[in-house]
Design a protein around this motif. Structure first.
Motif, PDB file in Angstrom:
ATOM      1  N   MET A   1       4.017   9.118   0.835  1.00  0.00           N
ATOM      2  CA  MET A   1       3.398   8.086   1.654  1.00  0.00           C
ATOM      3  C   MET A   1       2.804   8.756   2.886  1.00  0.00           C
ATOM      4  N   SER A   2       1.767   8.168   3.441  1.00  0.00           N
ATOM      5  CA  SER A   2       1.166   8.734   4.644  1.00  0.00           C
ATOM      6  C   SER A   2       1.006   7.648   5.700  1.00  0.00           C
TER       7      SER A   2
ATOM      8  N   TRP B   1       0.846  -1.207   0.000  1.00  0.00           N
ATOM      9  CA  TRP B   1       0.000   0.000   0.000  1.00  0.00           C
ATOM     10  C   TRP B   1       0.879   1.254   0.000  1.00  0.00           C
ATOM     11  N   ALA B   2       1.907   1.259   0.815  1.00  0.00           N
ATOM     12  CA  ALA B   2       2.799   2.427   0.873  1.00  0.00           C
ATOM     13  C   ALA B   2       3.490   2.655  -0.469  1.00  0.00           C
TER      14      ALA B   2
ATOM     15  N   THR C   1      -0.554   3.802   5.256  1.00  0.00           N
ATOM     16  CA  THR C   1       0.117   2.562   5.625  1.00  0.00           C
ATOM     17  C   THR C   1      -0.703   1.765   6.636  1.00  0.00           C
TER      18      THR C   1
ATOM     19  N   GLU D   1       0.908   3.974  -2.935  1.00  0.00           N
ATOM     20  CA  GLU D   1       0.611   5.367  -2.588  1.00  0.00           C
ATOM     21  C   GLU D   1       1.754   6.286  -3.020  1.00  0.00           C
ATOM     22  N   ARG D   2       2.966   5.823  -2.839  1.00  0.00           N
ATOM     23  CA  ARG D   2       4.141   6.604  -3.255  1.00  0.00           C
ATOM     24  C   ARG D   2       4.151   6.808  -4.772  1.00  0.00           C
TER      25      ARG D   2
END
Length: 107
Positions: A49-50, A38-39, A54, A42-43
């Motif tokens: 990333m948030s 997920w990270a 995460t 997202e990146r």
């Protein structure tokens, strides 16, 4: 939440045996894998990333593995988490304004 999920998935074996140990291992691997995937998604998508992202990934990994935690191999748990994360992430990107969500059921 992650710790409590161990009790749920491991306890589903109804014994302290190999199935319970496998369920615990798979629960950990799935959540960790989905968190990382997920990270990375997202990146690539948002250029950042948030922490919320995460943690969302970890919870998605926990949900994905729950039905199969004691029945798949550790590599199967990793694959389930990675593929599941790739399928769930786009759903979280849907425009919320298209849905009348009074109960805030959609993220």
């Amino acid at each position: 939440l992650w710790f409590g999920w161990f009790g749920f998935n491991g306890g589903s074996a109804l014994a302290a045996n190999e199935t319970a140990a496998l369920a615990l291992l798979n629960t950990y691997l799935s959540a960790a894998t989905c968190l990382v995937v997920w990270a990375l998604i997202e990146r690539a998508h948002l250029k950042r990333m948030s922490a919320v992202g995460t943690v969302t990934g970890a919870v998605v990994g926990l949900v994905i593995i729950t039905p199969a935690a004691g029945f798949v191999t550790p590599m199967g748990a990793i694959i389930m988490a990675a593929v599941g994360c790739l399928m769930v992430y786009p759903v979280f990107q849907l425009n919320k304004t298209l849905v009348d969500d009074t109960l805030d059921a959609f993220p």
